[in-house]
Design a protein around this motif. Structure first.
Motif, PDB file in Angstrom:
ATOM      1  N   GLN A   1       0.813  -1.223   0.000  1.00 10.10           N
ATOM      2  CA  GLN A   1       0.000   0.000   0.000  1.00 10.10           C
ATOM      3  C   GLN A   1       0.846   1.273   0.000  1.00 10.10           C
ATOM      4  OE1 GLN A   1      -3.275   0.431  -0.131  1.00 10.10           O
ATOM      5  NE2 GLN A   1      -4.380  -1.095   1.040  1.00 10.10           N
ATOM      6  N   ASN A   2       2.084   1.166   0.499  1.00 10.05           N
ATOM      7  CA  ASN A   2       2.973   2.328   0.568  1.00 10.05           C
ATOM      8  C   ASN A   2       3.828   2.473  -0.688  1.00 10.05           C
ATOM      9  OD1 ASN A   2       2.134   3.017   3.235  1.00 10.05           O
ATOM     10  ND2 ASN A   2       3.422   1.347   4.002  1.00 10.05           N
ATOM     11  N   LYS A   3       3.495   1.696  -1.722  1.00 15.19           N
ATOM     12  CA  LYS A   3       4.208   1.714  -2.994  1.00 15.19           C
ATOM     13  C   LYS A   3       5.637   1.197  -2.861  1.00 15.19           C
ATOM     14  CE  LYS A   3       4.347   4.682  -7.086  1.00 15.19           C
ATOM     15  NZ  LYS A   3       4.301   6.069  -7.567  1.00 15.19           N
TER      16      LYS A   3
ATOM     17  N   TYR B   1      -1.333   5.688 -16.412  1.00 19.02           N
ATOM     18  CA  TYR B   1      -2.721   5.299 -16.166  1.00 19.02           C
ATOM     19  C   TYR B   1      -3.091   4.050 -16.950  1.00 19.02           C
ATOM     20  CZ  TYR B   1      -3.833   9.602 -13.638  1.00 19.02           C
ATOM     21  OH  TYR B   1      -3.867  10.593 -12.705  1.00 19.02           O
TER      22      TYR B   1
ATOM     23  N   ARG C   1       5.335   6.035 -11.935  1.00 22.34           N
ATOM     24  CA  ARG C   1       5.169   7.474 -11.728  1.00 22.34           C
ATOM     25  C   ARG C   1       3.817   7.867 -11.149  1.00 22.34           C
ATOM     26  NH1 ARG C   1       7.095   8.389 -17.857  1.00 22.34           N
ATOM     27  NH2 ARG C   1       5.475   6.794 -18.008  1.00 22.34           N
ATOM     28  N   SER C   2       2.813   7.042 -11.288  1.00 29.21           N
ATOM     29  CA  SER C   2       1.473   7.437 -10.835  1.00 29.21           C
ATOM     30  C   SER C   2       1.189   6.889  -9.441  1.00 29.21           C
ATOM     31  CB  SER C   2       0.416   6.937 -11.818  1.00 29.21           C
ATOM     32  OG  SER C   2       0.395   5.529 -11.838  1.00 29.21           O
ATOM     33  N   ASP C   3       0.069   7.333  -8.868  1.00 28.99           N
ATOM     34  CA  ASP C   3      -0.340   6.868  -7.547  1.00 28.99           C
ATOM     35  C   ASP C   3      -1.076   5.534  -7.661  1.00 28.99           C
ATOM     36  OD1 ASP C   3       0.672   9.166  -6.342  1.00 28.99           O
ATOM     37  OD2 ASP C   3      -1.200  10.262  -6.696  1.00 28.99           O
ATOM     38  N   LEU C   4      -1.057   4.776  -6.584  1.00 29.82           N
ATOM     39  CA  LEU C   4      -1.844   3.552  -6.538  1.00 29.82           C
ATOM     40  C   LEU C   4      -3.327   3.912  -6.454  1.00 29.82           C
ATOM     41  CD1 LEU C   4       0.316   1.505  -4.020  1.00 29.82           C
ATOM     42  CD2 LEU C   4       0.037   1.027  -6.452  1.00 29.82           C
TER      43      LEU C   4
ATOM     44  N   SER D   1      -7.295   3.760  -5.285  1.00 28.70           N
ATOM     45  CA  SER D   1      -7.941   3.495  -3.997  1.00 28.70           C
ATOM     46  C   SER D   1      -8.601   2.117  -4.032  1.00 28.70           C
ATOM     47  CB  SER D   1      -8.990   4.566  -3.694  1.00 28.70           C
ATOM     48  OG  SER D   1      -9.993   4.565  -4.701  1.00 28.70           O
TER      49      SER D   1
END
Length: 802
Positions: free
Chosen positions: A84-86, A131, A534-537, A539
């Motif tokens: 979860q913390n990448k 994405y 580069r992107s966020d995980l 939700s």
């Protein structure tokens, strides 16, 4: 009205001539450049099951597409596991053969219970937005973890409203889509109504949501009035959203996707009747429809479906200055999905514990192999949330969060819900304004040819300029094999098209020179690499809470924990079931022969192997080996010219190799077939090629391990050995778990995955048999079969056998 169409296969339409043409065509020029130079890949990861326990093996098959067909752009897939913390937990690289690859991840036994994320991508995808990487959340349970996962039922949700084609015009009846979003779960039961903002008690329109994503309604606005939407879920939670402002003039595009055609109409109000408009329709970034319209009216235009493929059709309306005035996505023929279905026969099912089951897939000569999975239907279907179909046709090209997109392509699909969803979406693969202004993606990463290494050779500290270097391989049972490569002026060379697992060891020496061990040095650097994330995980709809000693473990997880313990016990008894391994080895004698005879430089993902030791005994009846190959490989032509044979593939001359030494056809045609052990027809580039690009026919004679003759296996002592890293090795899945009686002594069998084979071979003249063993209590079985025929048409089967 003037209409013209592209000539793309399967999506070409007819031509209607009209009296005028648009003076500008910036949109068409920009689209053509984008389509030709910036093809877009998307990935679907099919997992062996949906939920896992820490310490289990996770098997997957990756499908990579260019549009709606298997991709030929990339030959490697990179797969990574994150928490979860990448934080990266694992990373793997596997080959792609015709857009398909398979692999496995061993989940560490000490993973805490949580949601983890698998990221899959190709190097080519690194040129575009992250994405479109495949980011798949997986649930990993661990009953010994201090915290447990629970669904997040309290996350707030929001509603947004979208008029069809983006315009809301006085007096024009307009279809609206309502879209729900949340960081957790959106409600599945909800409804809404429309009121005037100053009279919230009088409901003008009411409707019920289709699903967790969208709902729709139609409404005719009155200029000067303001409207609002109220949405309420089953818990009584409400949200109010303002509708867009009603405008007095403009163009509205209305679309209906019918079983036989796409119908559309342009409606307008208070517009210049001399103004002209252009409508462009694209599928997968390809121009498939164009219409120049001189007058806005209520006329309904129709595009026949019979030459269109299933997929998203992106409609855009431009004015004379090529400004966008309306846009709309719709799905082509959602009523009838064009999918091949397998014909299963000879089904033999038993509910006895650990008993054998089987069925036969009727022969389809157009399909070379299938992915086949059989699971206990008590476990969750890994395709029930996002399926291969929903990735190809929906989520692979859209960047927003969609809940359970697989529902739009199953047997009970709601086509009105899909249409509402698409009204609320925009095509995410390109932006018209961006490409029309000349801003295109920067290509930083080029497609690779499987594994590639860049080498540099030096002699006495200086570049070994334009030198010949022998790479020397020690082959199992075959002695020494030499492959010749050449350096450029800087002493640089490239090894590309390599396909091997774990590592490859070899020695080297300059050709024709006696050198000391340290006088010649060769350095290697891989030309492939894992790319930064580069992107966020995304939700997810779970949260962690403290675990109590009295908490009950879900049945599926309890079964997985018990099965993990049993499998550990089974692995400890491997010495007792050695015969199972022997049987498995006998099934793959051709692969074994290929590994023994051919060096890593002569391996390719696009090769056809003829094993004349274990199979193909009818080859002895041919005059020579080239004559035998005629008609046995698609695109290969063997012809006699001037007394000599020639071999061509799609018109290009193929190289000929004898025991990996380049030869002329005359040196091959006189070799007795009884002296030949194996033939490989390799298409395209590969590492051992001299650079022709049309492929090769590689012939291997019976020697060494094939005949039992003695071969010198010693290497000169003055050579340096080098080791290169290859593909990660996939953990084998044991489909023959009870083939040996001693394996039945495990205390309990709670397996959810009963059979897993990403590459079940479909032989041209034989039916394909699938055979598996029960666990202890299976009552019915979920069977998944996926394949592509020679036209790239998809066969997809996901059903329960009872």
């Amino acid at each position: 009205m003037n209409i013209s169409f592209s000539q793309k296969p399967l999506i070409a339409l007819s031509l209607i001539v009209a009296p005028f043409y648009f003076s500008q065509n910036k949109a068409e020029v920009a689209l053509k450049k984008f389509e030709e130079n910036y093809p877009q890949e998307k990935i679907h990861l099919l997992l062996s099951k949906k939920n896992y326990v820490a310490g289990e093996n996770l098997w997957f098959t990756s499908f990579v597409f260019d549009g709606y067909s298997p991709s030929t752009i990339s030959t490697n897939v990179f797969v990574e596991l994150y928490d979860q913390n990448k934080k990266q937990i694992s990373k793997k690289i596997y080959p792609l053969i015709n857009g398909k690859g398979s692999g496995s991840i061993s989940l560490p036994a000490d993973l805490k219970e949580d949601i983890y994320y698998i990221r899959a991508y190709t190097t080519w995808m690194g040129n575009f937005s992250d994405y479109f990487n495949e980011i798949m959340p997986i649930t990993v349970y661990n009953p010994s973890s201090p915290e447990k996962l629970v669904k997040n039922a309290s996350a707030p949700w929001s509603a947004a409203i979208f008029p069809e084609s983006g315009t809301f015009i006085d007096g024009i009846n307009t279809k609206f889509a309502v879209r729900l979003q949340s960081k957790g779960e959106t409600p599945s039961n909800w409804n809404g109504f429309i009121t005037e903002t100053q009279d919230p008690q009088t409901k003008l329109v009411t409707f019920k949501g289709f699903d967790q994503n969208a709902g729709s309604f139609s409404f005719t606005p009155v200029g000067g009035k303001k409207y609002q939407l109220t949405v309420e879920d089953e818990k009584g939670i409400k949200q109010t959203v303002n509708l867009p402002e009603v405008v007095s003039s403009g163009v509205n595009l209305q679309v209906q996707s019918k079983p036989d055609a796409i119908n559309f109409v342009l409606k307008g109000k208070n517009i210049d009747q001399n103004k002209k408009y252009k409508i462009i329709g694209t599928i997968n970034n390809q121009l498939v429809y164009k219409a120049n319209i001189s007058m806005i009216s209520d006329k309904v235009y129709s595009i026949p479906n019979n030459q269109l493929v299933n997929g998203i059709l992106n409609f855009t309306v431009f004015d004379e200055s090529e400004n966008i005035v309306a846009q709309r996505l719709c799905f082509i023929q959602p009523q009838s999905l064009k999918l091949k279905q397998p014909y299963l026969k000879g089904t033999s099912l038993s509910l006895k514990p650990r008993d054998s089951n089987s069925f036969t897939i009727n022969n389809d000569p157009s399909i070379s192999n299938y992915l086949v999975s059989v699971t206990d239907n008590e476990s969750e279907d890994p395709e029930n949330e996002n399926s291969l179909l929903s990735t190809i046709w929906l989520t692979g090209d859209l960047s927003s969060k969609i809940y359970y997109p697989a529902q739009y392509f199953n047997q009970n699909r709601n086509i009105d819900a899909l249409d509402a969803l698409l009204i609320s979406e925009k095509w995410s693969r390109f932006n018209w304004q961006t490409i029309m202004s000349g801003n295109f993606p920067v290509i930083k990463y080029k497609p690779e040819n499987f594994l590639s290494y860049k080498g540099k050779a030096t002699k006495l500290g200086k570049p070994a300029s334009e030198a010949e270097i022998n790479l020397i391989f020690k082959m199992p049972g075959q002695g020494i094999k030499y492959n010749l490569i050449k350096t450029d002026k800087e002493g640089v060379f490239t090894l590309s098209g390599l396909i091997f697992e774990d590592s490859m060891s070899f020695s080297y020496q300059l050709n024709g020179e006696k050198t000391t061990k340290n006088s010649v040095q060769v350095y290697f650097q891989p030309t492939f690499s894992f790319l930064p994330f580069r992107s966020d995980l995304p939700s997810n709809n779970y949260t962690l809470i403290k675990r109590n000693p009295t908490d009950t473990v879900p049945i599926e997880i309890e079964r997985a924990v018990a099965n993990k313990s049993s499998q550990t016990s089974l692995q400890e008894k491997e010495t007792l079931i050695e015969e199972v391994k022997v049987k498995a080895q006998k099934k793959d004698l051709t692969k074994k022969l290929n590994n023994e005879l051919s060096s890593p430089l002569f391996r390719s993902g696009n090769e056809t192997v003829f094993d004349l030791v274990n199979e193909n005994q009818n080859a002895q009846g041919s005059q020579n080996i080239l004559q035998y190959l005629q008609g046995r490989v698609a695109g290969l032509q063997i012809q006699m010219q001037g007394g000599n044979y020639t071999a061509t593939n799609r018109g290009g001359t193929m190289e000929l190799f004898l025991d990996e030494m380049r030869v002329d056809a005359s040196q091959i045609s006189n070799i007795p077939i009884s002296n030949i052990a194996m033939v490989k027809v390799i298409k395209g580039n590969f590492a051992g090629s001299f650079g022709g690009g049309n492929g090769a026919i590689a012939i291997y004679t019976r020697r060494g391990g094939a005949t039992g003759s003695i071969v010198d296996t010693t290497l000169p002592s003055n050579l340096t050995e080098i080791k290169l890293n290859g593909y990660d090795k996939e953990i084998p899945f044991n489909n023959e778990i009870y083939a040996e009686e001693s394996a039945r002594s495990v205390p309990e069998d709670k397996r959810s995955i009963l059979y897993w084979n990403p590459y079940l071979e479909s032989k041209p003249k034989e039916s394909t048999i699938v055979q598996w063993y029960n666990n202890d209590d299976a009552k019915n079985f979920r069977v998944m079969i996926i394949g592509f025929d020679e036209n790239d048409d998809l066969l997809y089967y996901n059903e329960v056998l009872k």
